[in-house]
Design an enzyme around this catalytic site. Structure first.
Site, PDB file in Angstrom:
ATOM      1  N   SER A  14       0.722  -1.303   0.181  1.00 22.86           N
ATOM      2  CA  SER A  14      -0.069   0.028  -0.034  1.00 22.86           C
ATOM      3  C   SER A  14       0.879   1.195   0.162  1.00 22.86           C
ATOM      4  O   SER A  14       2.100   1.206   0.337  1.00 22.86           O
ATOM      5  CB  SER A  14      -0.824   0.000   1.068  1.00 22.86           C
ATOM      6  OG  SER A  14      -0.099   0.190   2.398  1.00 22.86           O
ATOM      7  N   GLY A  15       0.154   2.294  -0.247  1.00 24.66           N
ATOM      8  CA  GLY A  15       0.885   3.707  -0.436  1.00 24.66           C
ATOM      9  C   GLY A  15       0.181   4.788   0.391  1.00 24.66           C
ATOM     10  O   GLY A  15      -1.247   4.367   0.594  1.00 24.66           O
ATOM     11  N   ARG A  16       0.626   5.605   0.917  1.00 26.83           N
ATOM     12  CA  ARG A  16       0.183   6.703   1.455  1.00 26.83           C
ATOM     13  C   ARG A  16       0.803   8.156   1.430  1.00 26.83           C
ATOM     14  O   ARG A  16       2.027   8.060   0.935  1.00 26.83           O
ATOM     15  CB  ARG A  16      -0.129   6.383   2.950  1.00 26.83           C
ATOM     16  CG  ARG A  16       1.211   6.373   3.672  1.00 26.83           C
ATOM     17  CD  ARG A  16       1.298   5.225   4.695  1.00 26.83           C
ATOM     18  NE  ARG A  16       0.985   4.015   4.402  1.00 26.83           N
ATOM     19  CZ  ARG A  16       1.810   2.890   3.772  1.00 26.83           C
ATOM     20  NH1 ARG A  16       3.040   3.500   3.989  1.00 26.83           N
ATOM     21  NH2 ARG A  16       1.187   1.816   3.731  1.00 26.83           N
ATOM     22  N   ASP A 231      12.472   2.629   2.339  1.00 23.90           N
ATOM     23  CA  ASP A 231      11.409   2.775   3.690  1.00 23.90           C
ATOM     24  C   ASP A 231      11.992   2.347   4.886  1.00 23.90           C
ATOM     25  O   ASP A 231      11.717   3.034   5.915  1.00 23.90           O
ATOM     26  CB  ASP A 231      10.161   2.103   3.109  1.00 23.90           C
ATOM     27  CG  ASP A 231      10.300   0.650   2.723  1.00 23.90           C
ATOM     28  OD1 ASP A 231      11.309   0.151   2.738  1.00 23.90           O
ATOM     29  OD2 ASP A 231       9.179   0.183   2.373  1.00 23.90           O
ATOM     30  N   THR A 232      12.918   1.542   4.920  1.00 22.86           N
ATOM     31  CA  THR A 232      13.444   0.831   6.092  1.00 22.86           C
ATOM     32  C   THR A 232      14.330   1.981   6.824  1.00 22.86           C
ATOM     33  O   THR A 232      14.537   2.039   7.918  1.00 22.86           O
ATOM     34  CB  THR A 232      14.166  -0.507   5.974  1.00 22.86           C
ATOM     35  OG1 THR A 232      13.155  -1.528   5.396  1.00 22.86           O
ATOM     36  CG2 THR A 232      14.622  -1.156   7.433  1.00 22.86           C
ATOM     37  N   THR A 253       5.404  -5.924   5.502  1.00 18.89           N
ATOM     38  CA  THR A 253       5.272  -7.004   4.491  1.00 18.89           C
ATOM     39  C   THR A 253       6.422  -7.829   4.608  1.00 18.89           C
ATOM     40  O   THR A 253       6.482  -9.007   4.690  1.00 18.89           O
ATOM     41  CB  THR A 253       5.250  -6.423   2.907  1.00 18.89           C
ATOM     42  OG1 THR A 253       3.786  -5.916   2.657  1.00 18.89           O
ATOM     43  CG2 THR A 253       5.336  -7.702   2.009  1.00 18.89           C
ATOM     44  N   GLY A 396       3.688  -1.180  10.267  1.00 14.93           N
ATOM     45  CA  GLY A 396       2.538  -1.761  10.499  1.00 14.93           C
ATOM     46  C   GLY A 396       2.303  -2.877  11.553  1.00 14.93           C
ATOM     47  O   GLY A 396       1.356  -2.930  12.241  1.00 14.93           O
TER      48      GLY A 396
END
Length: 476
Positions: A14-16, A231-232, A253, A396
């Site tokens: 997903s993206g945001r 992202d990490t 994920t 998440g």
């Protein structure tokens, strides 16, 4: 009022687009969330990168005027541009089968010690280096390779470049010199022209193209800032640590389990343990190992028709623990497919009870992820020599209290869960630092610790039972 920043945060599922005012506090607002679904066409699994970009534009329009924009995403995948800057086809998904057997051929040709001595990278079949080796015949028309966040930044600004935290996941980056390895590119017969100049987190990439400004309603002078674009790496920026004696698990994920170090560890022991050295903000190294993560649970839910997760987790908590466990990093769990059937087959093959309900399967998956966290954490501590007193579980997965509690029990250490939006927070904090609003990494982390809701899980349970289960799963 404090300036407001926009983080474009793209995960593998997903993206945001999230905005925040950064000052004495961190006031986050999620302005748009959207799925990131791969598309299979002609037998190849692709990312729908144009759909993602459209959602990014919509999110920036919803966000309204901001002081700057930053983009982060998952690692290893890329787009190829021709000499005119046009995209040469959709980026291929890292779970596509085109790399089957390629890693083994490259390793046999160049040698593990040579490859690891340059990149310090965990051997994973989908690393960029193996993707490019698989796609070498199609590179003749390509003029430039851009990692996913750099591709989107290019479309926003018209400026091409690369950022080290994502570049260091390719296997083509010299982790000691912090630059592309021209020697390795030559050995692999990969054209050096593909690899753009590097830009450090906190530098301005450029301002919005006129057409982007017109479409989003943002001022054309809005800068796009290079953040920790993996992202990490952004998530680790926002780990709410109050000292240096911590490990982190960035859980989505994938679970990325490791410690933060001042420099790489390129030892034979680290290579044998399949540990990776990825660059972080301010010259740090993320010394970590990938664990398959919540992908197993996500695929189970998809096969079951997306049932309500809270009720399923509550039921899983009532299932006796450690009855059946799997190795979450077993190769059969990597591609999309019928994950409950694969979990059952692993249990049957290893002589364990086969989960007989969705709740039992979920408990098996979460116990197994905790075991994966345990194995990776213990290896990180042993290989690095770093003292670890607490685990910060961000992303998440921090919302999953059962997983957090099981991880504390398995690792024998307290787990501080949160923030869930650590990646977006790290993205926003690097932007804020570029504007002079926050200081160094400890100052950023102190701000996160002071402003974000966190939950602490103390360890319990029987370590001998976890050790026995680890042996059954092949993680002993």
């Amino acid at each position: 009022m404090s300036p407001r920043f926009a983080a474009v945060d793209l995960g593998a599922s997903s993206g945001r687009v999230i905005t925040a005012r950064v000052g004495d506090g961190l006031d986050l607002t999620e302005v748009r969330r959207f799925p990131n679904r791969p598309v299979r066409a002609g037998g190849t699994l692709y990312w729908d990168v144009l759909g993602l970009y459209g959602n990014v534009l919509d999110g920036l329009r919803d966000a309204g005027p901001v002081a700057s924009v930053g983009i982060d995403s998952w690692a290893v995948d890329y787009g190829l541009l021709d000499a005119g800057g046009a995209l040469l086809g959709n980026p291929v998904h890292y779970r596509d089968a085109r790399t089957d057997g390629v890693m083994e051929r490259v390793r046999a040709d160049l040698g593990d010690a040579y490859l690891y001595g340059i990149g310090g990278l965990q051997f994973l079949p989908f690393n960029t280096v193996y993707q490019l080796a698989a796609a070498r015949a199609g590179l003749a028309r390509a003029e430039r390779l851009l990692m996913i966040p750099d591709l989107l930044a290019y479309w926003l600004t018209g400026v091409q470049g690369a950022e080290p935290t994502n570049a260091s996941t390719t296997g083509l980056f010299d982790v000691r010199r912090r630059d592309w390895s021209t020697e390795l590119l030559d050995r692999l017969d990969l054209p050096a022209r593909l690899f753009p100049p590097l830009r450090e987190p906190g530098t301005t990439i450029g301002t919005l193209r006129p057409d982007v400004a017109a479409e989003t309603g943002l001022p054309a002078a809005t800068p796009v800032v290079a953040v920790a674009s993996h992202d990490t790496a952004s998530a680790v920026v926002a780990v709410p640590a109050t000292g240096d004696d911590f490990a982190y698990i960035s859980c989505g994920t994938w679970s990325l389990v490791g410690v933060e170090l001042p420099g790489p560890i390129l030892t034979d022991a680290g290579r044998a343990a399949n540990f990776t050295n990825e660059t972080g903000v301010d010259g740090t190294i993320r010394y970590l190992r990938n664990v398959m993560g919540l992908w197993l649970l996500q695929e189970c839910l998809r096969v079951w028709g997306s049932p309500g997760l809270p009720a399923l987790l509550a039921a899983a908590a009532d299932v006796p623990g450690l009855r059946s466990v799997v190795n979450p990093d077993a190769p059969e769990f990597l591609p999309p497919g019928d994950m409950p059937a694969r979990v059952a087959a692993f249990c049957r093959r290893t002589g364990q009870p086969v989960p007989d309900s969705p709740a039992a399967t979920v408990r098996c998956v979460l116990d197994s992820l905790a075991l994966g966290h345990r194995a990776a954490l213990r290896a990180a501590v042993e290989l690095s020599g770093k003292d670890v007193a607490v685990i910060h579980l961000v992303g998440g997965g921090s919302r999953n209290d059962l997983l957090c509690r099981l991880t504390a029990d398995a690792c024998g250490l307290p787990v501080v869960a949160g923030p869930a939006e650590a990646t977006a927070l790290g993205n926003l904090l690097v932007q804020a630092r570029a504007h002079g609003l926050v200081g160094d990494l400890p100052a950023m982390r102190a701000l996160v610790a002071a402003t974000q809701p966190l939950r602490r899980h103390e360890p319990g349970g029987d370590d001998a039972a976890w050790a026995e289960a680890a042996a059954r799963a092949g993680l002993g």
